[in-house]
Enzyme design. Sequence first.
Site, short mmCIF file in Angstrom:
data_model
loop_
_atom_site.label_atom_id
_atom_site.label_comp_id
_atom_site.label_asym_id
_atom_site.label_seq_id
_atom_site.Cartn_x
_atom_site.Cartn_y
_atom_site.Cartn_z
N PRO A 40 1.27 -1.54 0.05
CA PRO A 40 0.08 -0.24 -0.09
C PRO A 40 0.82 1.00 -0.41
O PRO A 40 2.12 1.21 0.48
CB PRO A 40 -0.72 -0.24 1.49
CG PRO A 40 0.34 -0.80 2.12
CD PRO A 40 1.04 -2.28 1.21
N GLY A 101 9.73 8.31 2.05
CA GLY A 101 9.92 6.47 1.10
C GLY A 101 9.20 6.76 0.20
O GLY A 101 8.63 7.65 -0.42
N GLU A 145 4.62 13.47 -5.07
CA GLU A 145 4.33 13.68 -6.16
C GLU A 145 4.65 14.85 -7.61
O GLU A 145 4.89 14.00 -7.88
CB GLU A 145 2.38 13.35 -5.73
CG GLU A 145 2.34 12.09 -4.77
CD GLU A 145 2.91 10.81 -5.51
OE1 GLU A 145 3.56 9.99 -6.53
OE2 GLU A 145 3.02 10.23 -4.01
ZN ZN Z 1 7.97 7.90 -4.69
#
Ligand code: ZN
Length: 175
Positions: A40, A101, A145
């Site tokens: 996930p 991460g 992102e």
């Molecule tokens: Zn990433």
Amino acid sequence: MQVGHPVLRRQADAVDPAWLKTSEAQSLIEQMVETMRKAPGIGLAAPQIGQSIQLAVLEHRVTPEEEEEDDGWEVTNLPLTILVNPTIKRFGGPSERLYEGCLSFEGFSAVTPRHRRVRVQALDQHGEPQTLEMSGYSARIFQHECDHLVGTLYVDRMEPTTLTENRYLLEGFEA
Ligand code: ZN
């Protein structure tokens, strides 16, 4: 895709808003949401599945453990958000250090400085303009992102001596 694949280092192409009306686009978005949830993870950018386009999905449901460990990081729920052609318009607040991460660098995390607040302009999954103001943990996910869409990875921003295998880590996330 894992770090080292060239698609992760490319400036992704802008999405044509007309393409978002196609079933191809909508099924790609669905597939990305599914992949993110299955990982996930709490974010997934199209280059991570080999598509060099400016599209990312984000979603974060706060776990009870995270709620307990929230030391002023503003760890809050982030409802499912689809970002198309995003630009970060404003950074704000102090730079903050937290472990981060990436699904494209499995098994590792490192302290990565991020801005506390961001304003993001983007299209949604239907091609409608949206402006999103985020702070705390959600702002961190947005920055992570948006970086993917310009070929930047958290390892470019991390404090190198903090890089650790996740088995030695008590908190952190993958996106
Ligand atoms: Zn990433």
